[in-house]
Motif scaffolding. Sequence first.
Motif: not given
Length: 291
Positions: A184-189, A194-200, A206-213
């Motif tokens: 559900t949250g894949s369509t949000g933050y 840059g995270g993928p969309l996932i069917s509900p 999904v583990i998505t980094p925020v501005s990775p260095h």
Amino acid sequence: MKIALHGLSLKHEFLKDVRALFKSLENHGFEIFVTQQFDRNLRMHGKTGLKFEVLENPKDMDAMKFLISIGGDGTLLDSVCQVGELETPILGLNTGRLGFLATVSTDKIDEAVEHLATENFQIENRSLVSLKTKRRLFDGLNFGLNEFTIHKRDTSSMITVHTYIDGRYLNSYWADGLIVATPTGSTGYSLSCGGPLISPSAKNFVITPVSPHNLNVRPIIVSDESEISFEIEGRAERFLISLDSRSTSVSSEMKFKIRKEKFFAKLVKLPNYDFFDTLRHKLNWGFDMRN
């Protein structure tokens, strides 16, 4: 049949839609209750002669057949907290903006109420993310429908998030933060980072980094049966964690574990609703922006 209404705010321009909702619910024999927050919103407009009772005790939600969330997706996320493990089915009336979750438009109020009254709908079980810590946080509401997020505070330097899957080391993320999102949250933050969309209906996080260095790091999808744990390092002594829109500051000494919650958020799915139609409409897929 008892039904609850919940809203975080109520703009004057939507007051007519609320009146229409009350009238339609009354015509179909619903007994109307409102949360204390929504009662305060209605009082700001003088209640406008509407007839309802106020849910004084959160346990009273157990007697409700449905909860209608009046607002945007943020209001629906808060409605999930209102319901919690009671799993009362939630229908989102969209008086907000984007509306991935609050899918009923204000011009479809009578149609939506008719479907509720005749039980012409389906229930979608949406998985929740559950936070485990040694210290009580978020007043015990340690679950979220969209995501769990670790984030640096303000303008402080980046943090390092050591991440483990079922006790096995995955990666150390040098970043501004890290998101663990549900389908559900894949369509949000997560999507905005840059995270993928996932069917509900998918059984994943999904583990998505925020501005990775470290630029070779990318989002990764893992089973929602996994336990994800974290250790945080950084120059600052404190950082932020959040569950959906609720956030709090915690010490860098704290450790966290994320699992799928034992109960679900049950969202009412009306006839003719389709997740992929919503994606195309909200994200302008299939639309030639050049013309």
